[in-house]
Design a protein around this motif. Structure first.
Motif, short mmCIF file in Angstrom:
data_model
loop_
_atom_site.label_atom_id
_atom_site.label_comp_id
_atom_site.label_asym_id
_atom_site.label_seq_id
_atom_site.Cartn_x
_atom_site.Cartn_y
_atom_site.Cartn_z
N PRO A 229 0.84 -1.20 0.00
CA PRO A 229 0.00 0.00 0.00
C PRO A 229 0.88 1.25 0.00
O PRO A 229 1.90 1.29 0.71
N PRO A 230 0.53 2.25 -0.79
CA PRO A 230 1.40 3.43 -0.88
C PRO A 230 1.61 4.08 0.47
O PRO A 230 0.72 4.11 1.31
N ARG A 231 2.80 4.58 0.67
CA ARG A 231 3.10 5.33 1.89
C ARG A 231 2.22 6.57 1.97
O ARG A 231 1.72 7.05 0.95
N ASP A 232 2.06 7.10 3.17
CA ASP A 232 1.21 8.27 3.37
C ASP A 232 2.06 9.44 3.89
O ASP A 232 2.26 9.57 5.09
N PRO A 233 2.56 10.30 2.99
CA PRO A 233 3.41 11.41 3.44
C PRO A 233 2.63 12.53 4.13
O PRO A 233 3.24 13.45 4.67
N THR A 234 1.30 12.46 4.11
CA THR A 234 0.49 13.53 4.69
C THR A 234 0.16 13.29 6.16
O THR A 234 -0.52 14.11 6.78
N VAL A 235 0.63 12.19 6.74
CA VAL A 235 0.22 11.83 8.09
C VAL A 235 0.94 12.63 9.16
O VAL A 235 0.53 12.66 10.31
N GLY A 236 2.02 13.32 8.79
CA GLY A 236 2.72 14.18 9.73
C GLY A 236 3.99 13.57 10.29
O GLY A 236 4.13 12.34 10.39
N GLY A 237 4.94 14.43 10.65
CA GLY A 237 6.21 13.98 11.20
C GLY A 237 7.33 14.02 10.18
O GLY A 237 7.10 13.99 8.97
N SER A 238 8.56 14.08 10.67
CA SER A 238 9.70 14.19 9.76
C SER A 238 9.90 12.92 8.95
O SER A 238 10.36 12.97 7.80
N PHE B 30 10.60 10.66 -0.56
CA PHE B 30 11.80 10.49 -1.37
C PHE B 30 12.38 9.09 -1.27
O PHE B 30 13.43 8.81 -1.86
N PHE B 31 11.73 8.19 -0.51
CA PHE B 31 12.23 6.82 -0.40
C PHE B 31 11.91 6.05 -1.68
O PHE B 31 10.85 6.22 -2.28
N PRO B 32 12.81 5.17 -2.11
CA PRO B 32 12.53 4.35 -3.30
C PRO B 32 11.42 3.35 -3.03
O PRO B 32 11.20 2.94 -1.89
N THR B 33 10.72 2.96 -4.09
CA THR B 33 9.63 1.99 -3.96
C THR B 33 9.97 0.63 -4.56
O THR B 33 9.31 -0.36 -4.26
N GLY C 226 -4.76 11.63 7.77
CA GLY C 226 -3.93 10.77 6.94
C GLY C 226 -4.78 9.83 6.11
O GLY C 226 -5.97 9.62 6.39
N ARG C 227 -4.17 9.24 5.12
CA ARG C 227 -4.90 8.43 4.15
C ARG C 227 -5.60 7.24 4.78
O ARG C 227 -6.72 6.89 4.40
N PRO D 132 -8.03 3.33 0.07
CA PRO D 132 -8.84 4.53 0.23
C PRO D 132 -8.25 5.66 -0.62
O PRO D 132 -7.07 5.62 -0.99
N PRO D 133 -9.05 6.68 -0.94
CA PRO D 133 -8.54 7.78 -1.76
C PRO D 133 -7.35 8.46 -1.08
O PRO D 133 -7.32 8.59 0.15
N ALA D 134 -6.42 8.90 -1.89
CA ALA D 134 -5.26 9.61 -1.35
C ALA D 134 -5.63 11.05 -1.06
O ALA D 134 -6.22 11.73 -1.90
N PRO D 135 -5.32 11.57 0.14
CA PRO D 135 -5.57 12.98 0.41
C PRO D 135 -4.64 13.85 -0.42
O PRO D 135 -3.58 13.39 -0.88
#
Length: 339
Positions: free
Chosen positions: A102-111, A118-121, A252-253, A270-273
């Motif tokens: 499942p795609p990572r969720d960069p919108t969930v917050g935190g560094s 930018f992490f490879p998939t 978050g997503r 689920p839809p991506a925010p």
């Protein structure tokens, strides 16, 4: 290298992720749990040779799950040692290139979430090396007196390993022994039992349940995928505190609807925010480029005017000097083109 418990040694790779050398219970035999980031093979081999004896090799490589920071060097190590890689059947679609997590969720917050953009998939393909864990047998493969536990939420087939005799727990990324939402905290290795892998957790309810399952074991020594070893009363107390007050993000997503997976991979997402960062970065980048272009243009014109002025002053000075002669005019410009 740090000792987790008798026969269990943690090796920290690139200050970020841990691998474990676990003795099987038979003298001279051991397994490797996880393989770190790509490019870690030489470091792991050297550590094994130092910990056991030169030229040693494990009975197998056990993967807690197949994210790149745990899978990274599995293919190289398996080829070097000529040993199998064992993982939960639900991880096989991702380990053999048939599906993506499942795609990572960069919108969930935190560094960590910010950096996850930018992490490879792309993952190494272990199709020729990986073997499915026998889920009908609760005993951990190759390990006497250990059992495995299925702890999804972070990865569909994530495994933890527990030795009841002395309460030793290898918790994978079901949780972390550092503040995993913060990249600086991870790199510093500050001990703190916390949730793990926020941008990679695809099912928050399953992640919470997994932590509660592990907390019920009341472990006395803990090693996780990220963070230092924690032993003593604070191991069980810290994990129980996390289980009783598990912090689900406010947005978050996957917060309100999980991704659904099956034996073939991802069944539903689920839809991506909306991720505002790429647009913000584009606007900032465009502003920087526009400013740089304006600076170059105005600076270029200023430089051009300055150069022309310097040339006129220099020419005037030469004309006033004795013996000056005007340079010949090229034929092309004497009376027009072609004269």
């Amino acid at each position: 290298m740090d000792t987790v418990a008798a026969g269990v040694t943690q090796l920290r790779i690139q200050r970020f992720v841990n691998v474990y050398f676990v003795e099987t219970g038979t003298p001279g035999e051991w397994v490797l749990v996880d393989t770190g980031l790509p490019g870690s093979a030489k470091t792991i081999i050297a550590a094994a040779d130092k910990l056991f004896y030169p030229g040693t090799r494990p009975e197998a490589i056990l993967l807690t799950h197949g994210h790149l920071d745990h899978l990274g060097s599995a293919r190289e190590l398996a080829d070097h040692w000529k040993v199998p890689v064992v993982a939960h059947p639900l991880e096989l679609p991702y380990l053999t290139g048939k599906a993506q997590y499942p795609p990572r969720d960069p919108t969930v917050g935190g560094s960590l979430a910010f950096m996850s953009r930018f992490f490879p998939t792309q993952l190494p393909n272990l199709e020729e090396r990986v073997q499915a864990l026998n889920t009908d047998d609760p005993a951990a493969p190759f390990l006497m007196n250990w059992r495995w536990l299925h702890v999804p939420g972070h990865a569909p087939g994530q495994l933890a390993f527990f030795r009841p005799a002395d309460g030793t727990l290898l918790g994978a990324d079901a949780f972390a022994t550092c503040h995993h939402d913060s990249v600086p905290a991870v790199l510093l290795g500050l001990p703190k039992i916390s949730r793990a892998g926020t941008p990679f957790n695809y099912d928050w309810e399953a992640a919470r349940t997994s932590v509660q399952t592990l907390a019920d074991l009341a472990p006395k020594a803990i090693g996780c995928g990220h963070g230092p070893v924690i032993t003593g009363p604070e191991a069980a107390a810290g994990l129980r505190a996390l289980a009783d007050n598990y912090p689900v993000p406010s947005h978050g997503r996957y917060v309100h609807e999980p991704a659904r997976t099956d034996a073939s991979g991802v069944e539903h997402l689920p839809p991506a925010p909306k991720d505002k960062l790429p647009l913000q970065a584009a606007v900032i980048g465009a502003g920087i480029l526009a400013g740089a272009a304006a600076w170059l243009l105005t600076g270029g014109r200023r430089q051009s005017r300055k150069a022309k002025a310097q040339h006129r002053a220099y020419t005037t000075a030469l004309k006033k000097s004795k013996g000056y002669q005007s340079p010949p005019v090229p034929p092309l410009y004497r009376g027009g083109v072609g004269d």
